[in-house]
Scaffold this motif. Structure first.
Motif, PDB file in Angstrom:
ATOM      1  N   GLN A   5      10.750  -1.610   0.211  1.00  0.00           N
ATOM      2  CA  GLN A   5      10.076  -1.356   1.483  1.00  0.00           C
ATOM      3  C   GLN A   5       9.683   0.117   1.604  1.00  0.00           C
ATOM      4  N   ARG A   6      10.579   0.999   1.268  1.00  0.00           N
ATOM      5  CA  ARG A   6      10.285   2.439   1.352  1.00  0.00           C
ATOM      6  C   ARG A   6       9.194   2.828   0.359  1.00  0.00           C
ATOM      7  N   SER A   7       9.248   2.246  -0.814  1.00  0.00           N
ATOM      8  CA  SER A   7       8.252   2.546  -1.828  1.00  0.00           C
ATOM      9  C   SER A   7       6.861   2.119  -1.374  1.00  0.00           C
ATOM     10  N   ILE A   8       6.760   0.967  -0.758  1.00  0.00           N
ATOM     11  CA  ILE A   8       5.472   0.482  -0.260  1.00  0.00           C
ATOM     12  C   ILE A   8       4.993   1.331   0.909  1.00  0.00           C
ATOM     13  N   GLU A   9       5.895   1.736   1.794  1.00  0.00           N
ATOM     14  CA  GLU A   9       5.510   2.563   2.932  1.00  0.00           C
ATOM     15  C   GLU A   9       4.959   3.913   2.494  1.00  0.00           C
ATOM     16  N   LYS A  11       3.694   4.698  -0.656  1.00  0.00           N
ATOM     17  CA  LYS A  11       2.599   4.626  -1.620  1.00  0.00           C
ATOM     18  C   LYS A  11       1.499   3.642  -1.243  1.00  0.00           C
ATOM     19  N   TRP A  12       1.414   3.190   0.002  1.00  0.00           N
ATOM     20  CA  TRP A  12       0.490   2.117   0.331  1.00  0.00           C
ATOM     21  C   TRP A  12      -0.977   2.449   0.082  1.00  0.00           C
ATOM     22  N   PRO A  13      -1.473   3.669   0.256  1.00  0.00           N
ATOM     23  CA  PRO A  13      -2.913   3.881   0.016  1.00  0.00           C
ATOM     24  C   PRO A  13      -3.310   3.645  -1.445  1.00  0.00           C
ATOM     25  N   LEU A  15      -1.607   1.901  -3.673  1.00  0.00           N
ATOM     26  CA  LEU A  15      -1.358   0.492  -3.997  1.00  0.00           C
ATOM     27  C   LEU A  15      -2.495  -0.394  -3.499  1.00  0.00           C
ATOM     28  N   LEU A  16      -3.028  -0.110  -2.326  1.00  0.00           N
ATOM     29  CA  LEU A  16      -4.152  -0.874  -1.791  1.00  0.00           C
ATOM     30  C   LEU A  16      -5.369  -0.725  -2.684  1.00  0.00           C
ATOM     31  N   PHE A  65       4.208   1.733  -8.791  1.00  0.00           N
ATOM     32  CA  PHE A  65       5.339   1.208  -8.036  1.00  0.00           C
ATOM     33  C   PHE A  65       6.661   1.761  -8.546  1.00  0.00           C
TER      34      PHE A  65
END
Length: 71
Positions: A5-9, A11-13, A15-16, A65
């Motif tokens: 969850q923290r990793s996605i929060e 790195k989300w730009p 990753l998108l 990721f």
């Protein structure tokens, strides 16, 4: 689970951006499969580019990721 969850929060730009390329590569593969009987050359080019884009996007997603970048 908290790591994911923290990793996605964080790195989300990026990753998108990489997921958009992954979907584009999959769409090229699907298009190449559909037009295979109409034009073999176009289908081959579409499949080749789609496979390359998909593999590169999966590789980048994996490394972003796991390793990522520090924000």
């Amino acid at each position: 689970m908290k790591f994911i969850q923290r990793s996605i929060e964080i790195k989300w730009p990026i990753l998108l951006f990489e997921v958009i390329f992954l979907v584009g590569g999959l769409m090229l593969i699907a298009t190449g499969m559909k037009i295979r009987k109409q034009s073999r050359t176009s289908a081959f080019i579409s499949l080749t580019i789609g496979i390359i884009i998909t593999l590169v996007a999966l590789y980048l997603l994996f490394w972003t990721f796991l390793v990522g970048y520090n924000s």
